[in-house]
Each structure stands twice: as structure tokens, then as C-alpha cells.
Write a protein that holds these residues in place. Structure first.
Motif, PDB file in Angstrom:
ATOM      1  N   GLU A 202      -3.265  23.807 -15.357  1.00 33.66           N
ATOM      2  CA  GLU A 202      -3.025  23.030 -14.127  1.00 33.66           C
ATOM      3  C   GLU A 202      -1.535  22.894 -13.879  1.00 33.66           C
ATOM      4  O   GLU A 202      -1.052  23.008 -12.753  1.00 33.66           O
ATOM      5  CB  GLU A 202      -3.538  21.584 -14.274  1.00 33.66           C
ATOM      6  CG  GLU A 202      -5.008  21.380 -14.233  1.00 33.66           C
ATOM      7  CD  GLU A 202      -5.350  19.901 -14.462  1.00 33.66           C
ATOM      8  OE1 GLU A 202      -4.439  19.049 -14.366  1.00 33.66           O
ATOM      9  OE2 GLU A 202      -6.525  19.619 -14.727  1.00 33.66           O
ATOM     10  N   VAL A 203      -0.828  22.592 -14.968  1.00 33.53           N
ATOM     11  CA  VAL A 203       0.594  22.308 -14.850  1.00 33.53           C
ATOM     12  C   VAL A 203       1.404  23.600 -14.785  1.00 33.53           C
ATOM     13  O   VAL A 203       2.306  23.742 -13.951  1.00 33.53           O
ATOM     14  CB  VAL A 203       1.060  21.418 -16.026  1.00 33.53           C
ATOM     15  CG1 VAL A 203       2.574  21.278 -16.041  1.00 33.53           C
ATOM     16  CG2 VAL A 203       0.395  20.052 -15.926  1.00 33.53           C
ATOM     17  N   THR A 204       1.058  24.564 -15.635  1.00 32.77           N
ATOM     18  CA  THR A 204       1.827  25.818 -15.609  1.00 32.77           C
ATOM     19  C   THR A 204       1.637  26.537 -14.268  1.00 32.77           C
ATOM     20  O   THR A 204       2.575  27.168 -13.776  1.00 32.77           O
ATOM     21  CB  THR A 204       1.428  26.747 -16.771  1.00 32.77           C
ATOM     22  OG1 THR A 204       0.012  26.876 -16.789  1.00 32.77           O
ATOM     23  CG2 THR A 204       1.900  26.190 -18.089  1.00 32.77           C
ATOM     24  N   ASN A 205       0.477  26.398 -13.665  1.00 32.89           N
ATOM     25  CA  ASN A 205       0.283  27.022 -12.353  1.00 32.89           C
ATOM     26  C   ASN A 205       1.222  26.447 -11.301  1.00 32.89           C
ATOM     27  O   ASN A 205       1.721  27.172 -10.438  1.00 32.89           O
ATOM     28  CB  ASN A 205      -1.171  26.857 -11.885  1.00 32.89           C
ATOM     29  CG  ASN A 205      -2.085  27.839 -12.587  1.00 32.89           C
ATOM     30  OD1 ASN A 205      -1.613  28.883 -13.060  1.00 32.89           O
ATOM     31  ND2 ASN A 205      -3.368  27.519 -12.668  1.00 32.89           N
ATOM     32  N   VAL A 206       1.439  25.138 -11.379  1.00 31.80           N
ATOM     33  CA  VAL A 206       2.374  24.510 -10.435  1.00 31.80           C
ATOM     34  C   VAL A 206       3.779  25.062 -10.650  1.00 31.80           C
ATOM     35  O   VAL A 206       4.479  25.422  -9.702  1.00 31.80           O
ATOM     36  CB  VAL A 206       2.360  22.975 -10.603  1.00 31.80           C
ATOM     37  CG1 VAL A 206       3.511  22.346  -9.834  1.00 31.80           C
ATOM     38  CG2 VAL A 206       1.030  22.404 -10.130  1.00 31.80           C
ATOM     39  N   ILE A 207       4.184  25.157 -11.911  1.00 32.87           N
ATOM     40  CA  ILE A 207       5.535  25.651 -12.200  1.00 32.87           C
ATOM     41  C   ILE A 207       5.674  27.113 -11.772  1.00 32.87           C
ATOM     42  O   ILE A 207       6.686  27.525 -11.207  1.00 32.87           O
ATOM     43  CB  ILE A 207       5.864  25.479 -13.699  1.00 32.87           C
ATOM     44  CG1 ILE A 207       5.851  23.980 -14.040  1.00 32.87           C
ATOM     45  CG2 ILE A 207       7.209  26.098 -14.036  1.00 32.87           C
ATOM     46  CD1 ILE A 207       6.064  23.677 -15.501  1.00 32.87           C
ATOM     47  N   ARG A 208       4.624  27.883 -12.001  1.00 35.22           N
ATOM     48  CA  ARG A 208       4.608  29.283 -11.566  1.00 35.22           C
ATOM     49  C   ARG A 208       4.917  29.397 -10.074  1.00 35.22           C
ATOM     50  O   ARG A 208       5.674  30.252  -9.639  1.00 35.22           O
ATOM     51  CB  ARG A 208       3.201  29.850 -11.794  1.00 35.22           C
ATOM     52  CG  ARG A 208       3.154  30.932 -12.831  1.00 35.22           C
ATOM     53  CD  ARG A 208       1.770  31.497 -12.994  1.00 35.22           C
ATOM     54  NE  ARG A 208       1.551  31.695 -14.410  1.00 35.22           N
ATOM     55  CZ  ARG A 208       0.741  30.982 -15.174  1.00 35.22           C
ATOM     56  NH1 ARG A 208       0.001  30.036 -14.646  1.00 35.22           N
ATOM     57  NH2 ARG A 208       0.651  31.224 -16.453  1.00 35.22           N
ATOM     58  N   ARG A 209       4.292  28.502  -9.313  1.00 36.99           N
ATOM     59  CA  ARG A 209       4.490  28.575  -7.859  1.00 36.99           C
ATOM     60  C   ARG A 209       5.920  28.200  -7.466  1.00 36.99           C
ATOM     61  O   ARG A 209       6.443  28.716  -6.491  1.00 36.99           O
ATOM     62  CB  ARG A 209       3.484  27.672  -7.140  1.00 36.99           C
ATOM     63  CG  ARG A 209       2.368  28.529  -6.525  1.00 36.99           C
ATOM     64  CD  ARG A 209       1.454  27.691  -5.701  1.00 36.99           C
ATOM     65  NE  ARG A 209       0.750  26.753  -6.561  1.00 36.99           N
ATOM     66  CZ  ARG A 209       0.318  25.571  -6.166  1.00 36.99           C
ATOM     67  NH1 ARG A 209       0.545  25.162  -4.937  1.00 36.99           N
ATOM     68  NH2 ARG A 209      -0.338  24.796  -6.996  1.00 36.99           N
TER      69      ARG A 209
END
Ligand SMILES: Nc1ncnc2c1ncn2[C@@H]1O[C@H](COP(=O)(O)OP(=O)(O)OP(=O)(O)O)[C@@H](O)[C@H]1O
Ligand SMILES: [Mg+2]
Lengths: 272, 221
Positions: A202-209
Motif C-alpha cells: 500500500e505504502v510502496t505503491n504510493v511512493i512509486r507513484r
């Protein structure tokens, strides 16, 4: 401590001024030297990941940049201007709190334990800095906060207090809260370490974006080697308070030059 | 004379005294809260002078007896040109004294707010003042309410001393009745019961409700 400051420039000028520059930065806790004459540059828009063994000074680097810790010698520059010092009559003097506040406005940080304000809702957490620090009207602040809560996928949790959110959700609110201030530099200190494995993405996906979407300079400390390898422009391996080795993820992970880097990577890989 | 008859004769006088006790108690509590927040914050100041003033204040008021402080404020300060009405001297002495204890509660609670909260406020670039009022104090309030529950009871009991400078509170009236009638058991027994009822059935439930309200507001409940 009387360091000769005249060898440091009053400001950084030229074509390739880094967004962040650590110049000869030393940090001690009593007799313990945590950072030893650190030199580190981060370019505008770059995503730099810091890895290294426990106690090697990774968190300390971020905390000094966020001005949560003072430094014992050297200078930190942000966006060309000194952060830890200020210019007075052609000399670098220790920064006043006013100067620190001005430069600090360019930096945002997310913490391992989220550190949301428990007495405010998700929306309230995001709005707090906008209203109280940037002086936005409540309407503008709410609008901007909702955009960011929406971006982290939590628009419908706007009225929940942190105690009613999962760890992953809390961390996403914390990211939204920091981004709402529109920093130029974002610091992430092990933002997934306190999370259950199933919510880490959930969190790494946000950072990826963020890597894709923003002209944002990022400095991230992580123990997730796969994630570091995937999203970093550059990886720094810290050892004993200094950069032991740095390079592109491909080079550092596939082809490390230093023995210590190899040992560390092997130990981490064994553990997984 | 039965107890009922005793109450019929002296009840209204004791009721008046009780009202005064409650008023003294409320005003003393206000003084104590203001003093506690002020000196609690001063104790945490970066400025050693400010810290020193607060430390001296707290040491003096906690280290000497409330009764002596009361007499000082009422009998000695006039010698330095500061004349206070006995009513004001009463709640002021109790409030100043209990505020010194409260200051330590405020200080302790502020320091008990997790470091991460201070750091998050710095990361948002808040001023020191906003960080304290918007982030730290609301959380400190929740932490310090339970011990304040005890202190507030102490304030109520402490107000009984104002009778000694002739403020006509419950204790004062009861002593007058005792002198006039020698019905010590009835007189002081009633005082005992009234103080107990005030503490147990008014103050404590109110503080508990406040605790519950605040922890709900802070989203921890
Ligand atoms: N406030 C402090 N007082 C004394 N020593 C400290 C303090 N903060 C950090 N240290 C020490 O500084 C060293 C570096 O700490 P730091 O938190 O930067 O390590 P790290 O690389 O982030 O480690 P980890 O992977 O465990 O988070 C450690 O030895 C730590 O014990
Ligand atoms: Mg760390």
C-alpha cells in the motif's frame, strides 16, 4: 568547537547545484562519532536510497536534514543555500531559528512510526500545516488535503482518527500530510518497517507513484532491498557513519566493489 | 435534640457555608490551573532564568505549609502595602499552592507526549508556540487529567483552611455552630459528610466525565 568556516561557500552557484549537499558533516553523541565527515549530494528530482547495517547513521542523516538534530561540523546546503548556517557579513554563522524555518519549509519527512497527531482526523492532520504554517484558508487547505488523501486512496477515511486506521493507512495519511506542504525534498525513514507484510505494498505503491509524477527530490532509508533496487536512481551503502559505496542500483546490487557492501548484501539476502 | 432538629436549626447556615466553600473551590481551581500551566511551561523553557523562576516558585509553595502561605498572604502582605480581601486571599492562597503541584503535573505530562509528536510538528515547520498549543498540550491534557482528579480533590479539602482567616465557608460556619452549641459530633459530622459528598459525588464524577470526553475527543477511546 571552532571550525574554520571560510572554506565553505556561502551559497552554491552554477549549473548543477544539487538540491541537497552534505559537506564534511560530522555528528557525535558524546564520544560516539555517528557521522564522520560525510559528503553527499542529491540532485534535483533524484531518488536516493540509503542502505546499511543498523547503527551506521542512516536515520541520523535524515534527521539532520530535517533539523531534528544539530551537526557538530560541516555544512548542509538545501537548494543552494546553507541550512545549518546563514550568511552574515560574508561569513557563515550558525543558523538562527528564523533562517532554519525558512529553509526547512522545503523539506518534508515521513517517519517509521507515522507520528500522526492522534487528536486530529486524517483530514485534520493534512490540513494542520497548511492552515497553521502556510496560512491557507480552511477551504483551500481542505481542498488540497482532499486531493492528497485521494491520491493515497484514503479520501473516504477523511474523518477517521489515526487510532481507527491500520498502520498502512496511517502511513499513507502521513505521506499525504507531508506532501500537502509541497516540499522540494521528501525524506522517508524506514516507512514500511513498522507495517505488517501484507500492507507494505500500500505504502510502496504510493511512493512509486511519487517517483513518476513529481519533480520531487527524495531521500529514503529502507531495509527493503527489492524496493530500493526497483525505484532508486542511486543507492548509498552506509558503513560506520560514512558512504562506503554508492552507485546505480544495478551496479551496487549486482556488482558491488567493496567487500563490506558484499558482506552486507549477502547477510541481508540470507535473512530473506 | 435529634439530628433532624439540629439540621432544621443550623442547616441553612451550613448550606450558606457550603456555597461559599464551593465558590472558593472553583476560584482556587481556576487559579491553580492558570498557575500550573504557566509554571509548568516555564519549567520547560530553554531560558535558564525563566526555568529558575519557576523552580523557585514551585519549591517555595510545595516546600512550605499551605496554612503558613495563607497567613502570609492575608496577614503579612498588607505590611508590604498589598491588602487583599479575606475572600480573595483565601482562594488565591489555595490556588497558588495547589498550582505549584499542578505545574509538576503539567511538566510531566508534556514530557510524556511521545518524541515523535514533537518531531512531526517540526517536520511540518510549525513554530514552537503552535507546536505546544496545537500538538503537545492537547495530548498532555489527556495524560494529566487522571492525576488532576486527585489534585482537584486536594484543592477542595485545602479550602477548609480559609475558615482560619474568617472566610465564612462551611468549616467556618460549623466551628461557629460548635462554639455556640457544643454539638461537636453533629456539627463536625455534617462537615465531614458534606466534604465527602462534594468530593465523591460531584468532583470525582465530573473529572471522570472530563477524562472520558477528552480521550474520546482525541480519538483514543
Ligand atoms: N540521541 C542519541 N543519543 C545517543 N546515541 C544516539 C542517538 N541517536 C542515535 N544514536 C546512535 O547513533 C548511531 C547511529 O544511529 P542511527 O539511528 O542513525 O542508525 P541507523 O543506521 O538508522 O540504524 P537502524 O538501521 O537500526 O535504524 C547508533 O549507534 C545510535 O545508537
Ligand atoms: Mg534508522
Amino acid at each position: 568547537m571552532t571550525e574554520d568556516m571560510s572554506r565553505y561557500p556561502l551559497r552554491l552557484e552554477g549549473d548543477d547545484v544539487p538540491m541537497v549537499r552534505f559537506r564534511n558533516v560530522t555528528k557525535r553523541y558524546g564520544p560516539l562519532v555517528v557521522l564522520n565527515q560525510l559528503d553527499l549530494d542529491v540532485s534535483t528530482g533524484e531518488m536516493v536510497t540509503i542502505i546499511g547495517p543498523s547503527g551506521s547513521g542512516k536515520t541520523t542523516v535524515l534527521r539532520m536534514l530535517m533539523t531534528l538534530e544539530t551537526i557538530d561540523s560541516g555544512v548542509i546546503y538545501v537548494d543552494g543555500e546553507p541550512l545549518t548556517h546563514m550568511e552574515r557579513n560574508g561569513q557563515l554563522l550558525p543558523a538562527s531559528s528564523k533562517h532554519i524555518r525558512r529553509i526547512r519549509s522545503k523539506i518534508g519527512m515521513c517517519f517509521q512510526h507515522f507520528n500522526l497527531f492522534p487528536h486530529m482526523t486524517a483530514l485534520g492532520n493534512c490540513m494542520e500545516g497548511l492552515v497553521q504554517v502556510l496560512g491557507l484558508s480552511r477551504r483551500e487547505a481542505e481542498e488540497r488535503s482532499m486531493e492528497l488523501l485521494d491520491m493515497v486512496g484514503l479520501a473516504e477515511k477523511r474523518d477517521e482518527h489515526p487510532s481507527r486506521l491500520s498502520g498502512g493507512q496511517q502511513q499513507r495519511v502521513a505521506i499525504a500530510r507531508a506532501l500537502a506542504m509541497r516540499p522540494k525534498v521528501m525524506l522517508f525513514d524506514e516507512v514500511t518497517s513498522a507495517l505488517d507484510p501484507e500492507v507494505i505494498s500500500e505504502v510502496t505503491n504510493v511512493i512509486r507513484r511519487l517517483v513518476g509524477a513529481h519533480d520531487l527530490t527524495m531521500l529514503m532509508v529502507t531495509h527493503q532491498m527489492g524496493f530500493a533496487k526497483e525505484i532508486s536512481d542511486r543507492v548509498c551503502f552506509f558503513f560506520n557513519g560514512a558512504v562506503e559505496e554508492q552507485g546505480t542500483p544495478a551496479k551496487l546490487f549486482e556488482n558491488p566493489e567493496r567487500e563490506r557492501t558484499r558482506q552486507f548484501l549477502n547477510a541481508v539476502l540470507d535473512a530473506n | 435534640m435529634t439530628y433532624i432538629e439540629f439540621l432544621q436549626v443550623h442547616g441553612s447556615r451550613m448550606a450558606d457555608g457550603t456555597v461559599l466553600t464551593v465558590v472558593q473551590f472553583l476560584l482556587a481551581t481556576v487559579v491553580a490551573v492558570v498557575v500550573a500551566v504557566l509554571f509548568g511551561l516555564m519549567r520547560l523553557s530553554r531560558n535558564p532564568g525563566v526555568r529558575g523562576v519557576a523552580t523557585v516558585y514551585i519549591e517555595i509553595f510545595r516546600g512550605t505549609s499551605l496554612l503558613v502561605q495563607l497567613f502570609w498572604i492575608f496577614f503579612v502582605l498588607p505590611l508590604f502595602g498589598l491588602n487583599l480581601d479575606k475572600f480573595v486571599a483565601g482562594f488565591l492562597a489555595v490556588g497558588l499552592n495547589m498550582g505549584a503541584y499542578g505545574a509538576e503535573l503539567v511538566r510531566g505530562a508534556i514530557r510524556a507526549v511521545p518524541r515523535g509528536q514533537w518531531e512531526a510538528a517540526v517536520a511540518l515547520n510549525m513554530t514552537d508556540r503552535k507546536r505546544m498549543w496545537r500538538v503537545i498540550l492537547p495530548q498532555a491534557l489527556v495524560i494529566m487529567l487522571p492525576p488532576w482528579g486527585n489534585l482537584v480533590i486536594e484543592i477542595l479539602k485545602g479550602t477548609a483552611l480559609v475558615a482560619l482567616i474568617s472566610v465564612a465557608d462551611l468549616m467556618f460556619e460549623v466551628r461557629q455552630i460548635n462554639i455556640a452549641t457544643f454539638l461537636s459530633v453533629q456539627a463536625f459530622g455534617t462537615a465531614l459528610i458534606v466534604y465527602y459528598v462534594l468530593a465523591r459525588f460531584l468532583v470525582t464524577p465530573f473529572m471522570r466525565a472530563l477524562e472520558r470526553f477528552m480521550s474520546r475527543k482525541i480519538g483514543r477511546a
